[in-house]
Design a protein around this motif. Structure first.
Motif, PDB file in Angstrom:
ATOM      1  N   ILE A   1       0.829  -1.203   0.000  1.00 46.26           N
ATOM      2  CA  ILE A   1       0.000   0.000   0.000  1.00 46.26           C
ATOM      3  C   ILE A   1       0.862   1.250   0.000  1.00 46.26           C
ATOM      4  N   ALA A   2       2.002   1.197   0.711  1.00 46.79           N
ATOM      5  CA  ALA A   2       2.881   2.357   0.823  1.00 46.79           C
ATOM      6  C   ALA A   2       3.840   2.510  -0.357  1.00 46.79           C
ATOM      7  N   THR A   3       3.817   1.576  -1.297  1.00 51.08           N
ATOM      8  CA  THR A   3       4.736   1.633  -2.434  1.00 51.08           C
ATOM      9  C   THR A   3       4.412   2.808  -3.342  1.00 51.08           C
ATOM     10  N   GLU A   4       5.449   3.528  -3.732  1.00 46.75           N
ATOM     11  CA  GLU A   4       5.267   4.649  -4.652  1.00 46.75           C
ATOM     12  C   GLU A   4       4.702   4.126  -5.971  1.00 46.75           C
ATOM     13  N   GLY A   5       3.713   4.821  -6.474  1.00 51.09           N
ATOM     14  CA  GLY A   5       3.079   4.398  -7.725  1.00 51.09           C
ATOM     15  C   GLY A   5       1.762   3.688  -7.515  1.00 51.09           C
ATOM     16  N   VAL A   6       1.544   3.114  -6.331  1.00 52.22           N
ATOM     17  CA  VAL A   6       0.267   2.482  -6.019  1.00 52.22           C
ATOM     18  C   VAL A   6      -0.741   3.585  -5.698  1.00 52.22           C
ATOM     19  N   THR A   7      -1.854   3.593  -6.401  1.00 53.36           N
ATOM     20  CA  THR A   7      -2.826   4.668  -6.266  1.00 53.36           C
ATOM     21  C   THR A   7      -4.236   4.131  -6.474  1.00 53.36           C
ATOM     22  N   THR A   8      -5.220   4.859  -5.956  1.00 50.73           N
ATOM     23  CA  THR A   8      -6.609   4.507  -6.200  1.00 50.73           C
ATOM     24  C   THR A   8      -7.210   5.339  -7.329  1.00 50.73           C
ATOM     25  N   ASP A   9      -6.419   6.144  -7.993  1.00 48.20           N
ATOM     26  CA  ASP A   9      -6.889   6.905  -9.150  1.00 48.20           C
ATOM     27  C   ASP A   9      -7.261   5.922 -10.253  1.00 48.20           C
ATOM     28  N   ALA A  10      -8.479   6.047 -10.788  1.00 42.76           N
ATOM     29  CA  ALA A  10      -8.991   5.073 -11.753  1.00 42.76           C
ATOM     30  C   ALA A  10      -8.631   5.390 -13.198  1.00 42.76           C
TER      31      ALA A  10
END
Length: 351
Positions: free
Chosen positions: A190-199
Protein backbone atom coordinates in the motif's frame (compact mmCIF):
# COMPACT_ATOMS: atom_id res chain seq x y z
CA UNK A 1 -4.72 8.44 -40.15
CA UNK A 2 -7.66 7.14 -38.14
CA UNK A 3 -8.54 9.32 -35.15
CA UNK A 4 -10.50 8.36 -32.04
CA UNK A 5 -12.13 11.14 -30.05
CA UNK A 6 -12.27 10.55 -26.28
CA UNK A 7 -14.28 12.05 -23.46
CA UNK A 8 -14.66 11.00 -19.83
CA UNK A 9 -17.13 11.50 -17.02
CA UNK A 10 -17.23 10.82 -13.30
CA UNK A 11 -13.53 11.36 -12.61
CA UNK A 12 -12.85 12.12 -8.93
CA UNK A 13 -9.13 11.37 -8.72
CA UNK A 14 -8.13 9.11 -5.84
CA UNK A 15 -11.56 9.41 -4.20
CA UNK A 16 -13.56 6.38 -5.35
CA UNK A 17 -16.15 6.71 -2.57
CA UNK A 18 -17.58 9.99 -3.83
CA UNK A 19 -21.31 9.71 -3.11
CA UNK A 20 -22.36 12.06 -5.89
CA UNK A 21 -20.46 10.22 -8.62
CA UNK A 22 -20.69 6.47 -8.13
CA UNK A 23 -19.60 5.62 -11.68
CA UNK A 24 -16.66 6.64 -13.84
CA UNK A 25 -16.15 6.00 -17.51
CA UNK A 26 -14.98 7.12 -20.90
CA UNK A 27 -15.88 6.71 -24.56
CA UNK A 28 -13.66 6.54 -27.63
CA UNK A 29 -15.25 6.95 -31.06
CA UNK A 30 -13.68 7.06 -34.51
CA UNK A 31 -15.50 9.91 -36.25
CA UNK A 32 -14.29 13.10 -37.91
CA UNK A 33 -15.52 16.60 -37.10
CA UNK A 34 -17.29 17.07 -40.44
CA UNK A 35 -19.44 13.96 -40.01
CA UNK A 36 -20.03 14.77 -36.34
CA UNK A 37 -21.22 18.29 -37.20
CA UNK A 38 -23.59 16.87 -39.83
CA UNK A 39 -25.13 14.47 -37.30
CA UNK A 40 -25.56 17.20 -34.70
CA UNK A 41 -27.36 19.39 -37.25
CA UNK A 42 -29.53 16.47 -38.32
CA UNK A 43 -30.65 15.37 -34.87
CA UNK A 44 -30.64 18.74 -33.08
CA UNK A 45 -31.32 21.35 -35.77
CA UNK A 46 -32.62 23.87 -33.25
CA UNK A 47 -29.63 23.67 -30.93
CA UNK A 48 -28.89 27.18 -29.65
CA UNK A 49 -25.93 26.44 -27.39
CA UNK A 50 -22.45 26.72 -28.79
CA UNK A 51 -21.63 23.18 -27.68
CA UNK A 52 -23.57 19.91 -27.56
CA UNK A 53 -23.63 18.72 -23.94
CA UNK A 54 -25.35 15.51 -22.89
CA UNK A 55 -26.35 16.73 -19.44
CA UNK A 56 -28.14 19.79 -20.83
CA UNK A 57 -29.94 17.75 -23.50
CA UNK A 58 -31.00 14.94 -21.18
CA UNK A 59 -32.75 17.29 -18.76
CA UNK A 60 -35.56 17.69 -21.30
CA UNK A 61 -37.52 14.44 -21.79
CA UNK A 62 -38.53 15.71 -25.23
CA UNK A 63 -34.90 15.31 -26.33
CA UNK A 64 -34.70 11.64 -25.36
CA UNK A 65 -36.04 10.15 -28.64
CA UNK A 66 -33.54 12.20 -30.66
CA UNK A 67 -30.70 11.27 -28.29
CA UNK A 68 -31.52 7.58 -28.65
CA UNK A 69 -31.68 7.89 -32.43
CA UNK A 70 -28.34 9.70 -32.54
CA UNK A 71 -26.72 7.12 -30.27
CA UNK A 72 -28.14 4.30 -32.38
CA UNK A 73 -26.56 5.74 -35.52
CA UNK A 74 -23.22 6.37 -33.83
CA UNK A 75 -23.07 2.82 -32.51
CA UNK A 76 -24.16 1.32 -35.81
CA UNK A 77 -21.95 3.32 -38.17
CA UNK A 78 -18.75 4.10 -36.25
CA UNK A 79 -16.08 2.21 -34.35
CA UNK A 80 -16.45 2.93 -30.67
CA UNK A 81 -16.00 1.60 -27.17
CA UNK A 82 -17.54 2.78 -23.91
CA UNK A 83 -16.17 1.80 -20.51
CA UNK A 84 -18.08 2.18 -17.23
CA UNK A 85 -16.91 1.13 -13.78
CA UNK A 86 -18.49 1.08 -10.36
CA UNK A 87 -15.86 3.07 -8.48
CA UNK A 88 -16.72 1.56 -5.10
CA UNK A 89 -16.24 -1.93 -6.54
CA UNK A 90 -12.97 -0.85 -8.13
CA UNK A 91 -11.77 0.38 -4.73
CA UNK A 92 -12.67 -3.00 -3.20
CA UNK A 93 -10.80 -4.73 -6.01
CA UNK A 94 -7.77 -2.55 -5.26
CA UNK A 95 -8.13 -3.45 -1.58
CA UNK A 96 -7.86 -7.11 -2.56
CA UNK A 97 -4.84 -6.33 -4.77
CA UNK A 98 -2.82 -4.53 -2.10
CA UNK A 99 -4.30 -5.28 1.34
CA UNK A 100 -4.88 -9.00 0.77
CA UNK A 101 -2.90 -10.48 -2.17
CA UNK A 102 0.64 -9.80 -0.84
CA UNK A 103 -0.16 -11.93 2.23
CA UNK A 104 -1.01 -14.91 0.02
CA UNK A 105 1.89 -14.29 -2.34
CA UNK A 106 4.35 -14.55 0.55
CA UNK A 107 2.87 -17.96 1.33
CA UNK A 108 3.16 -19.26 -2.22
CA UNK A 109 -0.49 -18.87 -3.20
CA UNK A 110 -1.47 -17.35 -6.57
CA UNK A 111 -4.32 -15.11 -5.46
CA UNK A 112 -5.04 -14.08 -9.06
CA UNK A 113 -5.38 -17.57 -10.51
CA UNK A 114 -8.58 -17.77 -12.57
CA UNK A 115 -9.78 -14.43 -11.23
CA UNK A 116 -9.92 -15.29 -7.53
CA UNK A 117 -9.31 -11.61 -6.73
CA UNK A 118 -12.46 -10.65 -8.68
CA UNK A 119 -14.43 -13.32 -6.85
CA UNK A 120 -13.32 -12.07 -3.43
CA UNK A 121 -13.93 -8.43 -4.40
CA UNK A 122 -17.42 -9.29 -5.64
CA UNK A 123 -18.19 -11.15 -2.43
CA UNK A 124 -16.98 -8.18 -0.37
CA UNK A 125 -18.96 -5.72 -2.47
CA UNK A 126 -22.22 -7.63 -2.14
CA UNK A 127 -21.99 -9.26 1.28
CA UNK A 128 -19.31 -7.21 3.03
CA UNK A 129 -21.64 -4.67 4.66
CA UNK A 130 -23.81 -7.46 6.10
CA UNK A 131 -21.00 -9.76 7.22
CA UNK A 132 -18.55 -7.15 8.47
CA UNK A 133 -20.88 -4.38 9.64
CA UNK A 134 -22.00 -1.67 7.25
CA UNK A 135 -20.47 1.39 8.91
CA UNK A 136 -17.30 -0.49 9.89
CA UNK A 137 -16.84 -1.83 6.36
CA UNK A 138 -17.27 1.62 4.84
CA UNK A 139 -14.84 3.09 7.38
CA UNK A 140 -12.26 0.45 6.43
CA UNK A 141 -12.59 1.29 2.74
CA UNK A 142 -12.20 4.98 3.49
CA UNK A 143 -9.12 4.24 5.61
CA UNK A 144 -7.64 2.11 2.81
CA UNK A 145 -8.21 4.90 0.30
CA UNK A 146 -6.55 7.44 2.59
CA UNK A 147 -3.62 5.17 3.43
CA UNK A 148 -2.97 4.52 -0.26
CA UNK A 149 -2.90 8.27 -0.91
CA UNK A 150 -0.96 9.44 2.13
CA UNK A 151 1.36 6.43 2.65
CA UNK A 152 2.25 7.56 6.18
CA UNK A 153 2.77 5.27 9.21
CA UNK A 154 -0.20 6.95 10.92
CA UNK A 155 -2.53 6.33 7.98
CA UNK A 156 -1.40 2.69 7.75
CA UNK A 157 -2.03 2.18 11.49
CA UNK A 158 -5.48 3.71 11.10
CA UNK A 159 -6.20 1.22 8.32
CA UNK A 160 -5.25 -1.74 10.52
CA UNK A 161 -7.43 -0.41 13.35
CA UNK A 162 -10.33 0.08 10.94
CA UNK A 163 -9.98 -3.52 9.75
CA UNK A 164 -9.90 -4.76 13.35
CA UNK A 165 -13.14 -2.90 14.13
CA UNK A 166 -15.02 -4.86 11.49
CA UNK A 167 -16.47 -8.31 12.20
CA UNK A 168 -13.47 -9.63 10.33
CA UNK A 169 -13.76 -13.16 11.74
CA UNK A 170 -16.82 -13.56 9.51
CA UNK A 171 -14.52 -13.28 6.49
CA UNK A 172 -10.95 -13.86 7.71
CA UNK A 173 -9.71 -14.87 4.27
CA UNK A 174 -10.16 -11.24 3.14
CA UNK A 175 -9.76 -9.10 6.24
CA UNK A 176 -7.51 -11.33 8.35
CA UNK A 177 -4.21 -10.29 6.73
CA UNK A 178 -4.73 -6.77 8.09
CA UNK A 179 -6.95 -7.32 11.13
CA UNK A 180 -5.22 -10.39 12.57
CA UNK A 181 -1.65 -10.03 11.37
CA UNK A 182 -1.19 -6.39 10.30
CA UNK A 183 0.70 -8.11 7.49
CA UNK A 184 3.82 -6.04 6.77
CA UNK A 185 3.87 -7.23 3.16
CA UNK A 186 0.40 -5.74 2.64
CA UNK A 187 1.23 -2.47 4.37
CA UNK A 188 4.42 -2.24 2.32
CA UNK A 189 2.45 -2.76 -0.92
CA UNK A 190 0.00 0.00 0.00
CA UNK A 191 2.88 2.36 0.82
CA UNK A 192 4.74 1.63 -2.43
CA UNK A 193 5.27 4.65 -4.65
CA UNK A 194 3.08 4.40 -7.72
CA UNK A 195 0.27 2.48 -6.02
CA UNK A 196 -2.83 4.67 -6.27
CA UNK A 197 -6.61 4.51 -6.20
CA UNK A 198 -6.89 6.90 -9.15
CA UNK A 199 -8.99 5.07 -11.75
CA UNK A 200 -7.67 6.89 -14.83
CA UNK A 201 -5.15 4.15 -15.60
CA UNK A 202 -7.81 1.42 -15.34
CA UNK A 203 -10.15 3.32 -17.68
CA UNK A 204 -7.43 3.98 -20.24
CA UNK A 205 -6.25 0.38 -20.22
CA UNK A 206 -9.76 -0.72 -21.19
CA UNK A 207 -10.19 1.90 -23.93
CA UNK A 208 -6.78 1.25 -25.46
CA UNK A 209 -7.29 -2.51 -25.42
CA UNK A 210 -10.30 -2.02 -27.72
CA UNK A 211 -8.85 0.81 -29.84
CA UNK A 212 -5.80 -1.32 -30.59
CA UNK A 213 -8.08 -4.11 -31.82
CA UNK A 214 -10.37 -1.80 -33.81
CA UNK A 215 -7.53 0.02 -35.59
CA UNK A 216 -6.09 -1.52 -38.75
CA UNK A 217 -2.89 0.48 -38.40
CA UNK A 218 -1.44 3.55 -36.65
CA UNK A 219 -4.04 5.87 -35.13
CA UNK A 220 -4.26 9.03 -33.06
CA UNK A 221 -6.44 10.35 -30.22
CA UNK A 222 -8.01 13.74 -29.59
CA UNK A 223 -9.65 14.76 -26.33
CA UNK A 224 -10.94 17.83 -24.54
CA UNK A 225 -8.69 20.25 -22.65
CA UNK A 226 -10.54 19.72 -19.37
CA UNK A 227 -8.63 19.51 -16.11
CA UNK A 228 -9.94 15.99 -15.48
CA UNK A 229 -8.46 14.76 -18.76
CA UNK A 230 -4.97 16.06 -17.90
CA UNK A 231 -4.19 12.78 -16.13
CA UNK A 232 -5.47 10.81 -19.12
CA UNK A 233 -3.35 12.93 -21.46
CA UNK A 234 -0.17 12.36 -19.48
CA UNK A 235 -0.74 8.60 -19.35
CA UNK A 236 -1.49 8.41 -23.07
CA UNK A 237 1.73 10.26 -23.86
CA UNK A 238 3.68 7.84 -21.68
CA UNK A 239 1.97 4.86 -23.32
CA UNK A 240 2.98 6.17 -26.75
CA UNK A 241 6.58 6.60 -25.66
CA UNK A 242 6.83 3.08 -24.19
CA UNK A 243 8.75 0.97 -26.70
CA UNK A 244 9.35 -2.29 -24.82
CA UNK A 245 7.80 -5.29 -26.58
CA UNK A 246 5.45 -7.16 -24.25
CA UNK A 247 1.96 -8.68 -24.26
CA UNK A 248 -0.03 -9.32 -21.07
CA UNK A 249 -3.28 -11.30 -20.94
CA UNK A 250 -5.99 -9.73 -18.80
CA UNK A 251 -9.02 -11.91 -19.50
CA UNK A 252 -10.61 -14.27 -21.99
CA UNK A 253 -11.12 -11.40 -24.45
CA UNK A 254 -8.55 -8.76 -23.50
CA UNK A 255 -4.80 -8.37 -23.59
CA UNK A 256 -2.44 -5.41 -23.54
CA UNK A 257 0.43 -5.24 -26.00
CA UNK A 258 3.32 -2.77 -26.28
CA UNK A 259 4.41 -0.92 -28.32
CA UNK A 260 1.03 0.52 -29.20
CA UNK A 261 -0.32 1.37 -32.62
CA UNK A 262 -1.34 4.69 -31.03
CA UNK A 263 1.08 7.35 -32.31
CA UNK A 264 -0.24 10.73 -31.15
CA UNK A 265 -2.53 12.34 -28.58
CA UNK A 266 -3.77 15.93 -28.93
CA UNK A 267 -5.81 18.19 -26.66
CA UNK A 268 -8.52 20.22 -28.37
CA UNK A 269 -11.20 22.71 -27.38
CA UNK A 270 -14.41 20.70 -27.27
CA UNK A 271 -16.37 23.77 -28.40
CA UNK A 272 -14.50 23.57 -31.70
CA UNK A 273 -14.72 19.78 -32.00
CA UNK A 274 -18.15 18.31 -32.79
CA UNK A 275 -16.56 14.83 -32.65
CA UNK A 276 -15.46 15.30 -29.03
CA UNK A 277 -18.95 16.60 -28.24
CA UNK A 278 -20.42 13.33 -29.50
CA UNK A 279 -18.01 11.41 -27.27
CA UNK A 280 -19.42 13.48 -24.39
CA UNK A 281 -22.95 12.47 -25.40
CA UNK A 282 -22.00 8.79 -25.51
CA UNK A 283 -20.32 8.60 -22.10
CA UNK A 284 -22.96 10.87 -20.55
CA UNK A 285 -25.71 8.51 -21.70
CA UNK A 286 -23.87 5.43 -20.43
CA UNK A 287 -23.26 6.85 -16.94
CA UNK A 288 -26.79 8.16 -16.68
CA UNK A 289 -28.11 4.70 -17.57
CA UNK A 290 -25.89 3.15 -14.87
CA UNK A 291 -27.25 5.58 -12.28
CA UNK A 292 -30.86 4.93 -13.29
CA UNK A 293 -30.39 1.14 -13.31
CA UNK A 294 -28.94 1.19 -9.79
CA UNK A 295 -31.60 3.51 -8.41
CA UNK A 296 -29.26 6.44 -7.86
CA UNK A 297 -31.32 8.53 -10.28
CA UNK A 298 -35.04 8.42 -10.93
CA UNK A 299 -35.08 10.14 -14.30
CA UNK A 300 -33.03 10.18 -17.48
CA UNK A 301 -32.64 8.18 -20.65
CA UNK A 302 -34.36 4.78 -20.40
CA UNK A 303 -31.62 2.13 -19.92
CA UNK A 304 -33.87 -0.55 -21.42
CA UNK A 305 -33.91 1.41 -24.67
CA UNK A 306 -30.24 2.40 -24.59
CA UNK A 307 -28.41 -0.79 -23.67
CA UNK A 308 -29.68 -2.96 -26.58
CA UNK A 309 -28.08 -0.46 -28.98
CA UNK A 310 -24.57 -1.59 -28.04
CA UNK A 311 -22.85 -4.44 -29.81
CA UNK A 312 -21.18 -6.91 -27.45
CA UNK A 313 -17.71 -5.48 -28.09
CA UNK A 314 -18.78 -1.82 -27.76
CA UNK A 315 -19.47 -1.78 -24.03
CA UNK A 316 -17.12 -2.75 -21.20
CA UNK A 317 -18.17 -2.64 -17.56
CA UNK A 318 -16.58 -3.35 -14.21
CA UNK A 319 -19.21 -4.33 -11.67
CA UNK A 320 -19.49 -7.05 -9.00
CA UNK A 321 -20.51 -10.51 -10.16
CA UNK A 322 -21.33 -13.41 -7.86
CA UNK A 323 -21.52 -15.84 -10.77
CA UNK A 324 -18.19 -17.25 -9.66
CA UNK A 325 -18.13 -20.07 -12.21
CA UNK A 326 -18.58 -17.61 -15.08
CA UNK A 327 -15.91 -15.29 -13.70
CA UNK A 328 -13.51 -18.20 -13.27
CA UNK A 329 -13.93 -19.18 -16.91
CA UNK A 330 -13.66 -15.57 -18.13
CA UNK A 331 -10.42 -14.95 -16.23
CA UNK A 332 -8.81 -18.37 -16.61
CA UNK A 333 -5.12 -17.97 -17.35
CA UNK A 334 -5.08 -14.26 -16.50
CA UNK A 335 -1.73 -12.50 -15.97
CA UNK A 336 -3.31 -10.03 -13.55
CA UNK A 337 -0.34 -10.01 -11.18
CA UNK A 338 2.06 -9.27 -14.00
CA UNK A 339 -0.24 -6.54 -15.37
CA UNK A 340 -0.43 -4.77 -12.00
CA UNK A 341 3.32 -5.01 -11.41
CA UNK A 342 4.17 -3.89 -14.94
CA UNK A 343 1.95 -0.82 -14.96
CA UNK A 344 2.95 0.19 -11.43
CA UNK A 345 6.63 -0.04 -12.38
CA UNK A 346 6.34 1.75 -15.72
CA UNK A 347 3.42 4.17 -15.38
CA UNK A 348 3.27 5.15 -11.73
CA UNK A 349 3.75 8.79 -10.68
CA UNK A 350 6.89 10.39 -12.10
CA UNK A 351 9.78 10.59 -9.69
Amino acid sequence: MECFRIDESGYTGFDLLNRDQRFQGATAIAIDDEEAARLIREYFPRLQAGELKYRALSRRPGNHPRLLALLAELLRAHKSVTYVCDKRFLLILMFCDYAVEPYYYERGCNFYEDGQNYGMASLLATAGPTLLGKSEFEAMLAAFQRATKEKTPAALKDLVRAAQKTKWRELPEAIGPLAQYAAPECLSAIATEGVTTDAALVVLQSLITRMEVMSDGPYRVEHDQSKNLATYHDLLCRFIGHEEEIELRQSEIASFKFPLKLTEVVQVDSKASPAVQLADVMIGAALEAANVMTGLRADGLDPEKLMPLYAEDQFIHLIPSVDFAEQKQFRRGTQAAEVIDYFAANFGPKK
